[in-house]
Scaffold this active site. Structure first.
Site: not given
Ligand code: PAF
Length: 279
Positions: A37, A150
């Protein structure tokens, strides 16, 4: 860093940026932040003048048997990381700011959402597309940043943005990996030391298979061999190991560009996913 939980103060903060001609970057997350992140934040900081990060654990993307209540929540620690990284605004909405009473709208991206992880998690990508569309409308960023880890999610969001006329940039950020090649994921924390050591078989098998496919080998045989390697190395179930078109994610039996390999496999009680480009 401003921490904002309601739409009105969010709009006030963003209006100030817009008036000043600030390029706004959005990094949407569900919290429990790790280095993957933080890489999104870093890239957003490089490309934009002000970064808005969001933390919202989105109930709509959790399916039956997926434990929403057990999802890690550590907002204070996440906020400290984001602040240290230079994020300007943390949008941490209360649930009613995303799904007000009587909420009835669903965003569904057909086709792209169906295979790969969508097959095992029906409704998951509708939940993702819906909340991301809401975040795009609430923040109206100039660019939004998502991890290639993802990849199916990224492809769904790109399609949704094109279909619904969101005109800002959608930036895919390459996967952050440990030195042995394992992709960073909050799920890696569930692996025992032995499973963590064995898990390296996944990126190894992917890399080998990608190389062999790019060199002109037969896709089905190469993928079958890669599965054998993973199953002999500690993985006990492979949900999929597939070659797909990198844009629409259509299944490929033969190598044509642009292509990506996608895998989801179980080791111990943990399901790991990964993907890499084949070129
Ligand atoms: O990738 C995630 O963390 C989530 O799916 C996202 C994009 C923040 C939507 O809830």
């Amino acid at each position: 860093m401003q921490i904002v939980r309601q739409l009105d103060p969010l709009r006030d903060a963003l209006a100030g940026f817009r008036k000043a001609g600030t390029k706004i970057g959005l990094v949407p997350t569900m919290g429990a932040l790790h280095a993957g992140h933080m890489r999104l934040v870093e890239v957003a900081m490089e490309q934009c003048d002000a970064v808005v990060a969001s933390i919202f654990v989105n109930p709509a993307q959790f399916g039956e048997g997926e434990d929403l209540d057990a999802y890690p929540r550590q907002e204070a620690a996440d906020a400290a990381l984001l602040e240290a990284a230079g994020v300007a605004v943390l949008w941490a909405p209360t649930a009613d700011q995303i799904y007000p009473s009587g909420y009835a709208t669903n965003v569904s991206v057909r086709g792209i959402s169906d295979g790969l992880c969508g097959a095992a998690r029906p409704g998951h990508f509708d939940g993702v597309a819906t909340v991301v569309a809401k975040l795009f409308n609430q923040i109206r960023p100039d660019a939004a940043f998502f991890g290639e880890k993802d990849y199916q999610q990224l492809a769904v969001i790109r399609r949704m943005a094109r279909d619904l006329d969101f005109t800002h940039d959608i930036i895919g950020v390459p996967t952050v990996r440990d030195p042995d090649g394992l992709a960073l994921s909050s799920r890696n924390a569930y692996l025992t030391a032995e499973q963590r050591a064995d898990a390296v078989a996944l990126p190894e098998a992917m890399r080998e298979a990608a190389k062999a496919i790019a060199a002109g080998g037969r896709v089905t045989e190469i993928l079958a061999e890669a599965k054998v390697h993973m199953l002999a190395s500690g993985f006990h179930k492979i949900d999929y190991l597939e070659l797909r078109d990198a844009n629409m994610l259509a299944l490929l039996d033969d190598f044509t560009q642009p292509a990506r390999l996608f895998v989801a496999a179980h080791i111990g009680r943990t399901r790991l996913i990964d993907n890499i480009a084949v070129s």
